[in-house]
Structure formats: C-alpha cells, structure tokens
Scaffold this motif. Structure first.
Motif, PDB file in Angstrom:
ATOM      1  N   ILE A 102       0.849  -1.207   0.000  1.00 39.47           N
ATOM      2  CA  ILE A 102       0.000   0.000   0.000  1.00 39.47           C
ATOM      3  C   ILE A 102       0.885   1.258   0.000  1.00 39.47           C
ATOM      4  N   GLY A 103       1.912   1.234   0.843  1.00 38.57           N
ATOM      5  CA  GLY A 103       2.824   2.385   0.918  1.00 38.57           C
ATOM      6  C   GLY A 103       3.490   2.650  -0.428  1.00 38.57           C
ATOM      7  N   LEU A 104       3.955   1.588  -1.068  1.00 36.71           N
ATOM      8  CA  LEU A 104       4.602   1.717  -2.386  1.00 36.71           C
ATOM      9  C   LEU A 104       3.609   2.252  -3.420  1.00 36.71           C
ATOM     10  N   ALA A 105       2.386   1.733  -3.385  1.00 36.88           N
ATOM     11  CA  ALA A 105       1.379   2.153  -4.375  1.00 36.88           C
ATOM     12  C   ALA A 105       1.038   3.629  -4.194  1.00 36.88           C
ATOM     13  N   ARG A 106       0.941   4.059  -2.934  1.00 40.33           N
ATOM     14  CA  ARG A 106       0.577   5.470  -2.683  1.00 40.33           C
ATOM     15  C   ARG A 106       1.727   6.395  -3.083  1.00 40.33           C
ATOM     16  N   LYS A 107       2.943   5.946  -2.862  1.00 34.54           N
ATOM     17  CA  LYS A 107       4.079   6.816  -3.164  1.00 34.54           C
ATOM     18  C   LYS A 107       4.385   6.867  -4.667  1.00 34.54           C
ATOM     19  N   TYR A 108       4.380   5.716  -5.327  1.00 37.65           N
ATOM     20  CA  TYR A 108       4.856   5.676  -6.724  1.00 37.65           C
ATOM     21  C   TYR A 108       3.727   5.582  -7.750  1.00 37.65           C
ATOM     22  N   ARG A 109       2.512   5.370  -7.311  1.00 41.24           N
ATOM     23  CA  ARG A 109       1.319   5.401  -8.165  1.00 41.24           C
ATOM     24  C   ARG A 109       1.442   4.575  -9.454  1.00 41.24           C
ATOM     25  N   PRO A 110       1.625   3.272  -9.318  1.00 40.96           N
ATOM     26  CA  PRO A 110       1.693   2.440 -10.523  1.00 40.96           C
ATOM     27  C   PRO A 110       0.331   2.339 -11.206  1.00 40.96           C
ATOM     28  N   GLU A 111       0.366   2.100 -12.503  1.00 36.56           N
ATOM     29  CA  GLU A 111      -0.871   1.896 -13.269  1.00 36.56           C
ATOM     30  C   GLU A 111      -1.505   0.548 -12.912  1.00 36.56           C
ATOM     31  N   ILE A 112      -0.638  -0.463 -12.808  1.00 37.38           N
ATOM     32  CA  ILE A 112      -1.109  -1.849 -12.659  1.00 37.38           C
ATOM     33  C   ILE A 112      -0.262  -2.548 -11.598  1.00 37.38           C
ATOM     34  N   ILE A 113      -0.877  -3.369 -10.765  1.00 36.89           N
ATOM     35  CA  ILE A 113      -0.114  -4.242  -9.863  1.00 36.89           C
ATOM     36  C   ILE A 113      -0.593  -5.679 -10.098  1.00 36.89           C
TER      37      ILE A 113
END
Ligand code: FAD
Length: 353
Positions: free
Chosen positions: A76-87
């Motif tokens: 979650i922390g990584l997604a919020r910081k780096y905002r990837p299109e797809i995981i």
C-alpha cells in the motif's frame, strides 16, 4: 510483486514479470518488480533478467518470514508513493491474501484468477479476463475509475520469458514504516508439504485421470505410465471428489493451471472447467471410450478406447522402447500414433485432429 521464501522467488512471479513487460511496452511505461523481505536485494538481478526495468526493494525484518499484514502495508505504501498503473500478484495463497487486503485499503478494483491480460487500444485500460458463472463464460473486467488496476494470475497461466542474464535497471530502495516487535501475527513454524504433486506447473509431463478411471486403484496404472515418461499424475475434479487423488493435484479452474510439454488426459470428458487448467499444454493426448467426448476437440491426438486397455499398452510400449534405447528418456515425438504401436490393444484406434 515478487513472492519469495528465503531469497528464492516463486516461478509465478517471473511469469508475471514477463507479462508485465509486454503490458508496459504497450503502455509506454516501465515494468517494475516489487521485492519485499529481508535480504531481498539478491533478487534484483533476477528480476531484471526476467523483464523488470526497475526494482523497488523494501528490506525490513518485519517482512521476514512472510506474514500478510506487513507485506500488505508495504504494498500500500509503495502504491501510494509511486502510483503504478497496474499491480500484478500470483493467485497463490499469499498473493490472494495480500492483493485483496491491499485493494480494499487502496479503494480500487481487483480481478482474481485472470487467465489473460491485455491493454485496451483506445483507453489504455487493463483488460482482465477470467472465467465467470462457473466457467461458462469468460468475463473481461476493467477498472475505469480507480488506480492502481490490480489482478492476480494463477501459476502456469503465462509463459516464462527467456531470461536475459545481463539485463539491468534502476533499483529504488523503499523504507516501510513497520515495527517488527508489534506484529499481530507471527509465524512459529513452517512445514513444507510432502506432496510433490503441488509442483505440477514445473513438470513437463502430466498424466491426468478422471472419473472414467473408475476407481482409486486404477490410478496405479497412471502412476506407472507417468513413471515411464518421467512425469507426475494429476486428476480432474471428479477424480478428486471421488477421493482417488489429492486436491493438490487437481487441474482446472478450481485446481491448478498447467502447461506441460505433454498432457495425457485419461477418462476425462473435457468440461470447460477442466480445459481452463490445461488447454495451453504443448501436446495433448486424450484417452476416452466416448468418441464424442469434448476433450477430443482440443486434443492433438485422440485414442478412442477403454483406459484399462490403452494405458497398460502405452506403458508397456514405452517401457520396451526405452529399454531398446538403453533406458534413456523417450521423446514426445516417439509417441505419435504412427509409432506407438497401440494396435496391439485390439479395440483401440488412434485419431489425429
Ligand atoms: C465452478 C466449477 C469449478 C470447477 N472446477 C473444476 C476443475 O478445476 N477441474 C475439473 O476437472 N473440473 C472442474 N469442475 C467440474 C467440471 O465441470 C466437470 O464436472 C469435471 O471436470 C468432470 O470430470 P471428469 O471429466 O473426470 O468426469 P466426467 O465428466 O464424468 O467424464 C468421465 C469421462 O470418462 C470417460 N470414460 C468412462 N469410462 C471410461 C473408460 N473405461 N475408459 C476411457 N474413458 C472412460 C467418459 O466417456 C467420460 O468422457 C468445476 C465445476 C464447476 C461448476
């Protein structure tokens, strides 16, 4: 996200990395690996070799051994910081656990157990396809309003890319805010399963039996055939429900997805839910006494006959040829209808699609 145990990545992670590379190329973005866990820096080179152009590394004692909470918080922390299109995550026990909790917290969509992924030409959105309504339709799902777009994919669905050992990329270190002393769940012990059948994805020959085998005892003849071919035995859900084989060896929509070099389906009708797990096998041989069985629709070679006659005849023929060849491995090509010598079984005939 790369799933790992003691620095060894799950094969599904690299299967997904290859697919991520294809999707990223279509979107014009950079495919990245998320590598979580103590000592995970060692996996970076492997991630680059398997298609990543960037690696986000979170190395923290709370991430080893695996428990879902810290992995979820880090994702979650990584997604919020780096905002990837797809995981993308493997549809494994761990992947499902982390993906569902993270998607809920990120307030985004998650499509579980995808069987194919694609990019919509017009919108650039991820098209996530998976069986729905008991496998009777394939549904393609998009996440139009929320990001990241999240999907899990079962092991064996995508092919591994040929690794590029000299590939390189950017490594980004991420420091998760975790407290190893305050984890609500701790792993006390890890006991690996003794059933090697769970590794169906990494085997090149699978001999699968269905309800047509008639009894648990008949699986012994499948074991013998598999042994001659250096393969493993698997089964349909009906065989599992009858108690003839372990659920860990079930192939299909609610079992495992496999793509071996050779898949021999014996006494399996070919229901869509079974095909979902094995239709991408390189060569499919079906043995069934019903010439109208749907499995013949996708089989490369079909043997119409009674399993109890065909299977021992095949095993004996292969054993004989191996012995004649000095005990080496028999190539799949050597099993073609023209060469297998199955006529000895009398009522059996070969058909090729
Ligand atoms: C939501 C859902 C998920 C499912 N997931 C899965 C899954 O993951 N995997 C799966 O396999 N199924 C799954 N199923 C079940 C699936 O729909 C079928 O019921 C199942 O695959 C049938 O198994 P079978 O082919 O062994 O049995 P059957 O359909 O009963 O076929 C037996 C076949 O054996 C042949 N036969 C009989 N006697 C002989 C003989 N002596 N020699 C040779 N052939 C013989 C018959 O002609 C027949 O074709 C799922 C179903 C649902 C609704």
């Amino acid at each position: 996200m790369v799933e790992q145990e003691n620095g060894v990545a799950q094969r599904v992670s690299w299967e997904l990395m290859g697919e991520a590379r294809t999707l990223a190329d279509r979107l014009g973005v950079r495919p990245a690996a998320l590598i979580l866990g103590e000592g995970s820096a060692d996996l970076v080179a492997e991630a680059f070799a398997n298609g990543a152009r960037a690696a986000y590394v979170a190395d923290h004692p709370a991430l080893t051994p695996f428990t879902a909470g810290p992995h979820c918080d880090t994702l979650i922390g990584l997604a919020r910081k780096y905002r990837p299109e797809i995981i993308l995550l493997g549809a494994t026990t761990r992947g499902r656990d982390v993906a569902s909790a993270a998607a809920t917290e990120l307030e985004t969509g998650l499509t579980a157990d995808c069987t194919s992924l694609d990019i919509d030409e017009e919108t650039g959105m991820l098209r996530q396809t998976r069986p729905a309504f008991g496998g009777n339709i394939m549904a393609t799902i998009v996440t139009p309003d929320h990001r990241p777009q999240m999907a899990t994919v079962r092991p064996g669905v995508f092919r591994l890319l040929q690794p590029l050992p000299d590939a390189s990329g950017e490594t980004i270190t991420y420091k998760p805010k975790l407290d190893a002393s305050a984890l609500p769940v701790r792993r006390l012990k890890f006991e690996p399963t003794s059933d090697e059948g769970v590794a169906l994805q990494s085997t090149s020959v699978i001999v699968a039996g269905g309800r047509g085998m008639g009894s648990a005892g008949s699986f012994e003849m499948l074991e013998q055939l598999a042994e001659e071919l250096g393969g493993v035995v698997a089964g349909s859900r009906s065989a599992v429900e009858a108690g003839w084989i372990s659920q860990r060896r079930q192939v299909g929509q609610t079992g495992q997805t496999v793509r071996p070099l050779l898949y021999i389906a014996v006494g399996i009708s070919g229901a869509i839910q079974h095909l979902a797990g094995m239709q991408h096998s390189d060569i499919i041989i079906a043995v069934n006494k019903d010439p109208g069985a749907p499995i013949f629709g996708i089989a490369d070679y079909g043997i119409i006959g009674d399993a109890r006659v065909v299977v021992p005849a095949l095993t004996a023929e292969i054993r004989e040829r191996r012995a004649a060849a000095g005990g080496g491995t028999l190539s799949v090509a050597a099993m073609s209808p023209e060469t297998a010598g199955i006529e000895a079984a009398g009522e059996t005939e070969w058909e090729q699609e």
